[in-house]
Enzyme design. Structure first.
Site, short mmCIF file in Angstrom:
data_model
loop_
_atom_site.label_atom_id
_atom_site.label_comp_id
_atom_site.label_asym_id
_atom_site.label_seq_id
_atom_site.Cartn_x
_atom_site.Cartn_y
_atom_site.Cartn_z
CB SER A 81 -0.71 0.36 1.43
OG SER A 81 -1.53 1.54 1.71
CE1 TYR A 94 -3.82 -2.55 5.57
CE2 TYR A 94 -3.29 0.18 5.11
CZ TYR A 94 -3.63 -1.24 4.73
OH TYR A 94 -4.21 -1.59 3.14
N1 LIG Z 1 -8.57 -0.42 -0.83
C1 LIG Z 1 -7.85 -0.40 -0.71
O1 LIG Z 1 -8.15 1.58 -0.48
C2 LIG Z 1 -6.68 -0.66 -0.29
C3 LIG Z 1 -5.32 0.75 -0.29
C4 LIG Z 1 -4.10 -0.08 -0.80
C5 LIG Z 1 -3.66 -1.28 0.21
N2 LIG Z 1 -4.92 -2.14 0.02
C6 LIG Z 1 -4.52 -3.71 -0.34
O2 LIG Z 1 -5.25 -4.38 -0.97
C7 LIG Z 1 -5.41 -5.78 -0.26
C8 LIG Z 1 -7.04 -5.52 -0.89
O3 LIG Z 1 -7.77 -5.74 -0.16
P1 LIG Z 1 -9.33 -4.45 -0.68
O4 LIG Z 1 -9.23 -3.58 -1.03
O5 LIG Z 1 -10.03 -5.94 -2.08
O6 LIG Z 1 -10.53 -5.16 0.13
P2 LIG Z 1 -10.88 -6.35 0.36
O7 LIG Z 1 -12.60 -6.01 -0.57
O8 LIG Z 1 -12.20 -5.78 1.25
O9 LIG Z 1 -10.94 -7.74 0.19
C9 LIG Z 1 -10.26 -8.01 1.07
C10 LIG Z 1 -9.15 -9.92 0.68
O10 LIG Z 1 -8.77 -9.96 1.68
C11 LIG Z 1 -9.51 -11.42 1.97
N3 LIG Z 1 -9.52 -12.03 3.42
C12 LIG Z 1 -9.79 -10.89 4.11
N4 LIG Z 1 -9.44 -11.98 5.31
C13 LIG Z 1 -8.94 -12.90 5.19
C14 LIG Z 1 -8.49 -14.16 5.78
N5 LIG Z 1 -8.63 -13.89 6.95
N6 LIG Z 1 -8.47 -15.08 5.22
C15 LIG Z 1 -8.43 -14.72 3.56
N7 LIG Z 1 -8.60 -14.50 3.20
C16 LIG Z 1 -9.24 -12.83 3.18
C17 LIG Z 1 -10.76 -11.38 1.45
O11 LIG Z 1 -12.14 -12.19 0.83
P3 LIG Z 1 -12.73 -13.05 1.30
O12 LIG Z 1 -13.52 -12.24 0.14
O13 LIG Z 1 -12.99 -14.30 1.25
O14 LIG Z 1 -13.40 -12.19 3.00
C18 LIG Z 1 -10.93 -9.99 0.14
O15 LIG Z 1 -10.49 -11.20 -1.06
C19 LIG Z 1 -5.43 -5.63 1.17
O16 LIG Z 1 -4.10 -6.67 1.04
C20 LIG Z 1 -5.12 -4.10 1.59
O17 LIG Z 1 -4.60 -4.01 2.73
C21 LIG Z 1 -5.69 -2.02 -0.36
#
Ligand SMILES: NC(=O)c1ccc[n+]([C@@H]2O[C@H](COP(=O)([O-])OP(=O)(O)OC[C@H]3O[C@@H](n4cnc5c(N)ncnc54)[C@H](OP(=O)(O)O)[C@@H]3O)[C@@H](O)[C@H]2O)c1
Length: 202
Positions: A81, A94
Site C-alpha cells: 500500500s 496496518y
Molecule cells: N482498498 C484500498 O484502499 C487499499 C489500499 C491499499 C492497499 N490495499 C490492500 O489491498 C488488498 C486487498 O484489499 P481490498 O481493497 O480488495 O479489500 P477487500 O475488498 O476488503 O478484500 C479483502 C480481501 O482479503 C481477503 N481476506 C480478508 N480476510 C481474510 C482472511 N482472514 N483470510 C483469507 N482472506 C482474507 C478477502 O477474502 P474474502 O472476500 O473471501 O473475505 C478479500 O479477498 C489488501 O491487502 C489491502 O491491504 C487496499
C-alpha cells in the site's frame, strides 16, 4: 480459508499439492486494515491483522518460491500500500504491516533475481473496494479525495509483474504523494498521514 489462523498457509499449500495444482503466480492480496488509536483497538484483531498481512504472506512466499525457482519460472505479486511509505498514526499497525510487505518483497525480488522468479510489490492508494468501510476509513480525507477503481489497480499490478517491476505504485497521484514524503522529516510525514486518515469533519 481463514489465513489469520496460525498454520493456515501451510494447510493451503498442502491442499493444493494434494490436488495436483501447480502455482505459476502467487498473488498475496488478502489483507485488511483497522483505524483507531493503537491502545483502543481490539488487541486480538490487531494480532490477526499482523498474521494475515505479514505472517501468512511471508509463509506463502516461503512455501511457493522454492518450487518456482526449481522450475526456473514463476511470479509473486505482493500487495502492500502507499501506507508503506510513512508511519500512519490511527492506522499504526496496518501501515507497519505494509512497510514490512514492501521491504520484504523488494529484498526477496533481489534474492531471486536470475532464478526466473519475478517478485513485484504493488502499492495501491485509496481504492474503491470493501476495504474502506471494513477498516473505518471510507469517510477519511484520504478516501474523500478520491479512490481508484480496483480494475485500474489490478491492471497496474498485472502489468508490473509481467514487466518485472520490483515496486509499483498504482496511479500517478499516489506516486507523487509517495515520493514527496521521502523529502519530509519522518515526524512531519506522520503528522500529515494522520490528517489524511482523520475523518473530513475532524
Ligand atoms: N482498498 C484500498 O484502499 C487499499 C489500499 C491499499 C492497499 N490495499 C490492500 O489491498 C488488498 C486487498 O484489499 P481490498 O481493497 O480488495 O479489500 P477487500 O475488498 O476488503 O478484500 C479483502 C480481501 O482479503 C481477503 N481476506 C480478508 N480476510 C481474510 C482472511 N482472514 N483470510 C483469507 N482472506 C482474507 C478477502 O477474502 P474474502 O472476500 O473471501 O473475505 C478479500 O479477498 C489488501 O491487502 C489491502 O491491504 C487496499
Amino acid at each position: 480459508m481463514d489465513l489469520t489462523e496460525p498454520g493456515a498457509a501451510e494447510r493451503l499449500y498442502r491442499e493444493l499439492q494434494a490436488d495436483g495444482v501447480q502455482v505459476e503466480t502467487l498473488v498475496n492480496n488478502a489483507g485488511f486494515g483497522l483505524r483507531g488509536p493503537f491502545v483502543e483497538l481490539d488487541a486480538a484483531r490487531q494480532t490477526q491483522m499482523l498474521q494475515l498481512n505479514a505472517v501468512a504472506l511471508t509463509e506463502l512466499c516461503r512455501l511457493f518460491a522454492p518450487e518456482m525457482a526449481r522450475r526456473g519460472r514463476g511470479g509473486i505479486l505482493n500487495i502492500a500500500s502507499t501506507a508503506a511509505f510513512q508511519p500512519g498514526p490511527l492506522m499504526a499497525v496496518y501501515c507497519a504491516t505494509k512497510a514490512y510487505v514492501s521491504s520484504f518483497s523488494v529484498a526477496l525480488g533481489e534474492e531471486l533475481s536470475g532464478t526466473g522468479v519475478r517478485v513485484t510489490c504493488l502499492c495501491p492508494g485509496a481504492t474503491a473496494t470493501a476495504f474502506g468501510d471494513a477498516a473505518g476509513v471510507s469517510k477519511s480525507r484520504l478516501f474523500r479525495a478520491g479512490a481508484m477503481s480496483s480494475m485500474r489497480v489490478a491492471e497496474a499490478g498485472f502489468e508490473a509483474l509481467h514487466a518485472g517491476t520490483r515496486l509499483k505504485i498504482a496511479g500517478f497521484k499516489n506516486w507523487v504523494l509517495a515520493l514527496s514524503v521521502r523529502f519530509a522529516p519522518i515526524w512531519l510525514a506522520a503528522k500529515l498521514s494522520r490528517r489524511f486518515l482523520e475523518d473530513e469533519a475532524g
